[in-house]
Design a protein around this motif. Structure first.
Motif, PDB file in Angstrom:
ATOM      1  N   HIS A 191       0.839  -1.202   0.000  1.00 28.88           N
ATOM      2  CA  HIS A 191       0.000   0.000   0.000  1.00 28.88           C
ATOM      3  C   HIS A 191       0.874   1.252   0.000  1.00 28.88           C
ATOM      4  O   HIS A 191       0.802   2.062  -0.920  1.00 28.88           O
ATOM      5  CB  HIS A 191      -0.938  -0.016   1.190  1.00 28.88           C
ATOM      6  N   THR A 192       1.746   1.390   1.011  1.00 30.78           N
ATOM      7  CA  THR A 192       2.582   2.594   1.096  1.00 30.78           C
ATOM      8  C   THR A 192       4.067   2.296   1.295  1.00 30.78           C
ATOM      9  O   THR A 192       4.896   3.185   1.103  1.00 30.78           O
ATOM     10  CB  THR A 192       2.119   3.505   2.253  1.00 30.78           C
ATOM     11  N   ASN A 193       4.429   1.090   1.678  1.00 39.49           N
ATOM     12  CA  ASN A 193       5.832   0.777   1.984  1.00 39.49           C
ATOM     13  C   ASN A 193       6.588   0.482   0.692  1.00 39.49           C
ATOM     14  O   ASN A 193       7.024  -0.641   0.417  1.00 39.49           O
ATOM     15  CB  ASN A 193       5.921  -0.399   2.953  1.00 39.49           C
ATOM     16  N   THR A 194       6.762   1.513  -0.116  1.00 38.88           N
ATOM     17  CA  THR A 194       7.317   1.324  -1.458  1.00 38.88           C
ATOM     18  C   THR A 194       8.816   1.031  -1.440  1.00 38.88           C
ATOM     19  O   THR A 194       9.325   0.361  -2.333  1.00 38.88           O
ATOM     20  CB  THR A 194       7.051   2.568  -2.318  1.00 38.88           C
ATOM     21  N   VAL A 198       1.391  -0.948  -6.356  1.00 35.07           N
ATOM     22  CA  VAL A 198       1.250  -0.042  -5.219  1.00 35.07           C
ATOM     23  C   VAL A 198      -0.176   0.494  -5.253  1.00 35.07           C
ATOM     24  O   VAL A 198      -0.579   1.135  -6.222  1.00 35.07           O
ATOM     25  CB  VAL A 198       2.262   1.126  -5.291  1.00 35.07           C
ATOM     26  N   ASP A 231      -1.567   2.699  -3.200  1.00 37.07           N
ATOM     27  CA  ASP A 231      -1.649   4.121  -2.854  1.00 37.07           C
ATOM     28  C   ASP A 231      -0.882   4.921  -3.918  1.00 37.07           C
ATOM     29  O   ASP A 231       0.345   4.863  -3.988  1.00 37.07           O
ATOM     30  CB  ASP A 231      -1.054   4.360  -1.464  1.00 37.07           C
ATOM     31  N   GLU A 268      -0.286   8.134  -4.300  1.00 33.56           N
ATOM     32  CA  GLU A 268       0.640   9.155  -3.807  1.00 33.56           C
ATOM     33  C   GLU A 268       1.951   8.533  -3.346  1.00 33.56           C
ATOM     34  O   GLU A 268       3.040   9.083  -3.584  1.00 33.56           O
ATOM     35  CB  GLU A 268      -0.013   9.946  -2.672  1.00 33.56           C
ATOM     36  N   ALA A 269       1.863   7.391  -2.675  1.00 35.45           N
ATOM     37  CA  ALA A 269       3.081   6.695  -2.236  1.00 35.45           C
ATOM     38  C   ALA A 269       3.899   6.244  -3.438  1.00 35.45           C
ATOM     39  O   ALA A 269       5.135   6.331  -3.439  1.00 35.45           O
ATOM     40  CB  ALA A 269       2.722   5.503  -1.358  1.00 35.45           C
ATOM     41  N   ARG A 329       5.895   9.133  -4.883  1.00 32.21           N
ATOM     42  CA  ARG A 329       7.028   9.601  -4.069  1.00 32.21           C
ATOM     43  C   ARG A 329       8.274   8.727  -4.245  1.00 32.21           C
ATOM     44  O   ARG A 329       9.368   9.162  -3.926  1.00 32.21           O
ATOM     45  CB  ARG A 329       6.627   9.625  -2.578  1.00 32.21           C
ATOM     46  N   GLN A 330       8.105   7.503  -4.731  1.00 30.00           N
ATOM     47  CA  GLN A 330       9.223   6.568  -4.825  1.00 30.00           C
ATOM     48  C   GLN A 330       9.927   6.691  -6.175  1.00 30.00           C
ATOM     49  O   GLN A 330       9.295   6.854  -7.217  1.00 30.00           O
ATOM     50  CB  GLN A 330       8.708   5.135  -4.634  1.00 30.00           C
TER      51      GLN A 330
END
Length: 395
Positions: A45-48, A65, A67, A69-70, A73-74
């Motif tokens: 989900h967010t732990n990219t 992924v 999410d 937005e997450a 960011r990666q």
């Protein structure tokens, strides 16, 4: 000859929630499989950051992924060339339904795992289910869908894997009852008046298992066992009165099945989630151990205690919801996720988690035959009601 060819078959796997505790243990099982388990896709989900590291090690065809937005960011520039990035819930559904996928391991925590479970069953996949909430929320719908599509649900929870294994010892009509074991959590011997003051840090210190925060808090309240009662009711087609709970602090016997002749078949092993994961991924075969094994040169002492109705009041909620069916499971699960979050955020004391769930459950608009859309809607409603309940307690 058939068994030998089956034994060598490569099984293509999707892991939903690969960055969580169950997901990470699953990847250890895959790494030890000598190529017999092949990863098609991993999701987070967010732990990219961890997801990308897993992709670099295992080189799956897809990473997903959910999410957006997450994902933005990666930096994905060093993703392996054979691995494609997909973003969003729709992408997750697409990868679990790919024709080449054999097994979908659902390790997403909470209600968020329902969509992936549903999509995999719709496509007729074998689902290795670590997400008990799929059955808690929508047990009758999920099991009916699996039957209609020729899909199979294999339990990954250590308790339900133990039941599944012990059920091989007899025929279903010979089962008297199932006994789920519980460690009792970190507060098993605390005086009841002391529970009001327990801290988040104390509640997260589980005595035998290393799990994520939500599941660890559920273990401390025994809500995890309440949810497992509901899960077992649908997974094994049991009457609620056929499911019991025993406190077993050593967490060595993971559950038992009692037969009508008085025989009790127990599955026991050191507490290590890699065993039930491996059992589900290779079913019906057994493989050399990845998980820890007993050292029989040591002495072992196994204890069992009946639950305390006052200390373990969550269990009664589980029994009631298993009997009610309908929308009750979705409401209990949604309320519990919101109440646990409120405790972790310091908004309510530990002892308010179960009362908050009961308050919401008792005044929800019960529907005995809900649609999936209704269950999802009432999940959201229950979370909002817990927020109102929390606000009313702090005014």
């Amino acid at each position: 000859m058939v068994e030998g060819s089956e034994l060598q078959k490569v099984r293509r796997v999707v892991v939903l929630g690969s960055t969580g505790s169950i997901g990470r243990n699953t990847l250890e099982v895959v790494a030890a499989s000598k190529g017999r388990l092949e990863l098609v896709a991993l999701s987070a989900h967010t732990n990219t950051g961890l997801l990308k590291a897993q992709a670099q090690q295992f080189r799956p065809r897809y990473v997903v992924v959910t999410d957006a937005e997450a994902a933005d960011r990666q930096n994905w520039s060093d993703l392996p060339p054979e691995t494609q990035l997909r973003v969003g819930q729709d992408a997750l559904i697409e990868v679990v339904q790919l024709p080449e996928v054999d097994i979908v391991l659902v390790a997403i925590v909470g209600r968020a795992g329902l969509e992936g479970t549903w999509a995999a069953l719709e496509a007729g996949k074998t689902v290795a289910l670590a997400n008990k909430e799929s059955l808690v929320i929508a047990g009758p719908l999920v099991t009916r869908l699996a039957a209609q599509r020729g899909a199979q649900i294999l339990p990954v929870d250590s308790e339900h894997s133990a039941v599944f294994q012990a059920l091989q010892a007899g025929r279903r009509h010979e089962v008297r009852r199932v006994l789920l074991t519980a460690s009792g959590g970190p507060f098993r011997t605390y005086p009841l008046e002391r529970l009001q003051q327990v801290t988040v840090q104390e509640a997260l210190a589980h005595p035998t298992w290393n799990m994520g925060p939500k599941i660890t808090i559920d273990s401390a309240t025994l809500m995890n066992k309440a949810l497992e009662i509901i899960e077992a009711r649908w997974l094994f087609n049991l009457a609620p009165q056929q499911i019991g709970v025993l406190i077993h602090p050593q967490s060595v016997i993971h559950s038992m099945v009692e037969y009508i002749d008085g025989s009790v078949i127990a599955q026991m092993s050191p507490p290590d989630m890699r065993l039930p994961i491996q059992y589900a991924l290779f079913w019906p075969d057994r493989q050399p151990a990845v998980a820890r094994q007993f050292d029989w040169s040591e002495a072992y002492c196994l204890e069992f205690y009946p639950p305390d109705p006052e200390r373990h009041s969550a269990l009664q909620l589980g029994v009631e919801v298993a009997q009610l069916g309908g929308t009750a499971g979705a409401v209990l699960n949604g309320a519990n996720e919101a109440a646990v979050a409120a405790f972790l955020e310091g908004k309510i004391p530990f002892t308010d988690i179960v009362p908050a769930c009961r308050a919401v459950l008792e005044h929800h608009p019960f529907d005995p035959n809900p649609s999936l859309a209704t269950l999802v809607r009432l999940d959201g409603w229950a979370r909002q009601e817990v927020q109102r309940w929390v606000c009313s307690k702090t005014v």
